[in-house]
Design a protein around this motif. Structure first.
Motif, short mmCIF file in Angstrom:
data_model
loop_
_atom_site.label_atom_id
_atom_site.label_comp_id
_atom_site.label_asym_id
_atom_site.label_seq_id
_atom_site.Cartn_x
_atom_site.Cartn_y
_atom_site.Cartn_z
N PHE A 156 90.94 -102.90 -21.62
CA PHE A 156 91.61 -103.99 -20.90
C PHE A 156 93.02 -104.21 -21.41
O PHE A 156 93.36 -103.86 -22.52
CB PHE A 156 90.79 -105.29 -20.95
N ASP A 157 93.79 -104.78 -20.51
CA ASP A 157 95.19 -105.07 -20.77
C ASP A 157 95.29 -106.53 -21.23
O ASP A 157 94.96 -107.44 -20.47
CB ASP A 157 96.00 -104.85 -19.49
N LEU A 158 95.70 -106.73 -22.46
CA LEU A 158 95.78 -108.08 -23.03
C LEU A 158 96.88 -108.93 -22.40
O LEU A 158 96.80 -110.15 -22.43
CB LEU A 158 95.99 -108.00 -24.54
N SER A 159 97.89 -108.30 -21.80
CA SER A 159 98.97 -109.07 -21.19
C SER A 159 98.58 -109.62 -19.82
O SER A 159 99.08 -110.65 -19.39
CB SER A 159 100.24 -108.23 -21.08
N THR A 160 97.67 -108.92 -19.13
CA THR A 160 97.25 -109.37 -17.80
C THR A 160 95.80 -109.86 -17.75
O THR A 160 95.37 -110.39 -16.73
CB THR A 160 97.38 -108.21 -16.78
N CYS A 161 95.07 -109.69 -18.84
CA CYS A 161 93.64 -110.05 -18.92
C CYS A 161 92.81 -109.30 -17.87
O CYS A 161 91.84 -109.83 -17.34
CB CYS A 161 93.44 -111.56 -18.75
N LYS A 162 93.19 -108.08 -17.57
CA LYS A 162 92.48 -107.26 -16.58
C LYS A 162 91.78 -106.09 -17.27
O LYS A 162 92.36 -105.46 -18.16
CB LYS A 162 93.45 -106.69 -15.53
N THR A 163 90.57 -105.83 -16.82
CA THR A 163 89.85 -104.65 -17.27
C THR A 163 90.40 -103.46 -16.51
O THR A 163 90.47 -103.47 -15.29
CB THR A 163 88.34 -104.79 -17.01
N THR A 164 90.84 -102.42 -17.25
CA THR A 164 91.43 -101.25 -16.60
C THR A 164 90.43 -100.12 -16.42
O THR A 164 90.58 -99.30 -15.52
CB THR A 164 92.63 -100.74 -17.41
N GLU A 165 89.41 -100.08 -17.26
CA GLU A 165 88.41 -99.03 -17.19
C GLU A 165 87.16 -99.56 -17.91
O GLU A 165 87.26 -100.29 -18.89
CB GLU A 165 88.94 -97.79 -17.92
N SER A 166 85.99 -99.19 -17.39
CA SER A 166 84.78 -99.67 -18.04
C SER A 166 83.59 -98.79 -17.68
O SER A 166 83.59 -98.12 -16.65
CB SER A 166 84.49 -101.12 -17.64
N SER A 167 82.60 -98.79 -18.56
CA SER A 167 81.37 -98.08 -18.28
C SER A 167 80.22 -98.79 -18.98
O SER A 167 80.41 -99.48 -19.98
CB SER A 167 81.44 -96.62 -18.73
N PHE A 168 79.04 -98.64 -18.41
CA PHE A 168 77.84 -99.26 -18.96
C PHE A 168 76.68 -98.32 -18.67
O PHE A 168 76.40 -98.02 -17.51
CB PHE A 168 77.59 -100.62 -18.30
N GLU A 169 76.01 -97.82 -19.71
CA GLU A 169 74.92 -96.88 -19.53
C GLU A 169 73.69 -97.35 -20.31
O GLU A 169 73.75 -97.53 -21.53
CB GLU A 169 75.33 -95.49 -20.00
N ILE A 170 72.60 -97.55 -19.60
CA ILE A 170 71.33 -97.88 -20.25
C ILE A 170 70.73 -96.57 -20.74
O ILE A 170 70.48 -95.65 -19.95
CB ILE A 170 70.38 -98.62 -19.29
N ILE A 171 70.52 -96.47 -22.05
CA ILE A 171 70.06 -95.21 -22.64
C ILE A 171 68.59 -95.22 -23.03
O ILE A 171 67.99 -94.17 -23.22
CB ILE A 171 70.92 -94.82 -23.86
N ARG A 172 67.99 -96.43 -23.13
CA ARG A 172 66.58 -96.49 -23.55
C ARG A 172 65.98 -97.80 -23.06
O ARG A 172 66.63 -98.85 -23.12
CB ARG A 172 66.52 -96.39 -25.08
N THR A 173 64.75 -97.75 -22.58
CA THR A 173 64.02 -98.96 -22.20
C THR A 173 62.64 -98.93 -22.84
O THR A 173 62.11 -97.85 -23.13
CB THR A 173 63.86 -99.07 -20.67
N SER A 174 62.07 -100.12 -23.03
CA SER A 174 60.71 -100.20 -23.56
C SER A 174 60.10 -101.53 -23.12
O SER A 174 60.76 -102.36 -22.50
CB SER A 174 60.71 -100.08 -25.09
N GLY A 175 58.85 -101.71 -23.46
CA GLY A 175 58.13 -102.93 -23.10
C GLY A 175 57.28 -102.72 -21.86
O GLY A 175 57.36 -101.69 -21.19
N PRO A 176 56.44 -103.71 -21.53
CA PRO A 176 55.53 -103.58 -20.39
C PRO A 176 56.24 -103.29 -19.07
O PRO A 176 55.70 -102.59 -18.22
CB PRO A 176 54.83 -104.94 -20.33
N PHE A 177 57.44 -103.80 -18.88
CA PHE A 177 58.17 -103.57 -17.63
C PHE A 177 59.33 -102.59 -17.82
O PHE A 177 60.22 -102.49 -16.99
CB PHE A 177 58.70 -104.89 -17.07
N GLY A 178 59.33 -101.86 -18.95
CA GLY A 178 60.41 -100.92 -19.25
C GLY A 178 60.58 -99.83 -18.22
O GLY A 178 61.70 -99.43 -17.91
N ASP A 179 59.46 -99.32 -17.65
CA ASP A 179 59.56 -98.27 -16.64
C ASP A 179 60.25 -98.77 -15.38
O ASP A 179 61.01 -98.05 -14.74
CB ASP A 179 58.17 -97.73 -16.28
#
Length: 143
Positions: free
Chosen positions: A93-116
């Motif tokens: 993100f750009d601190l002068s404009t408070c804008k996110t310029t690039e982003s990613s989010f990846e779920i790599i592992r799940t668990s628990g009764p509803f994990g599937d």
């Protein structure tokens, strides 16, 4: 089973994840004794950031993190359950404009009764978490 931990978030990133509430839309069809019922996994169990790296170069900042989010059904639901999901997130993100310029989010592992089920919906959940984080980072930047 989801590990019991305190629901209190410890830092700004954990609070931002909690504020995004990506689990609100998660519905699970559960069966018991031949009866099928839709269950909402709508209660935060815990958020834990395992790693956080932040770098700043002029007005450009980058944050990379690995963390775990755990959610469960409300205490008074007919069918009890929950999940945890570990993810890698990256925000530029750009601190002068408070804008996110690039982003990613990846779920790599799940668990628990509803994990599937979470694994099957991981792209939708990751996008909801990412949108919430971007909003909250922008709010923090403007304060």
């Amino acid at each position: 089973m989801v590990t019991q931990r305190p629901a209190a978030a410890e830092n700004v990133l954990e609070r931002a994840i909690g504020d995004a509430q990506p689990w609100r839309a998660l519905k699970v069809n559960a069966s018991s004794f031949g009866i099928s019922v839709e269950v909402g996994v709508d209660k935060l169990d815990y958020v834990k950031i395992e790693r956080l790296d932040v770098s700043v170069n002029g007005d450009l900042a980058e944050a990379k993190a690995r963390g775990t989010l755990a959610c469960k059904t409300s205490d008074n639901t007919l069918v009890q359950g929950g999940f945890s999901a570990t993810a890698d997130v990256s925000l530029h993100f750009d601190l002068s404009t408070c804008k996110t310029t690039e982003s990613s989010f990846e779920i790599i592992r799940t668990s628990g009764p509803f994990g599937d089920i979470v694994q099957g919906l991981k792209d939708e959940i990751a996008q909801a978490l990412l949108r919430g984080l971007q909003r909250n980072v922008s709010k923090l930047c403007q304060k």
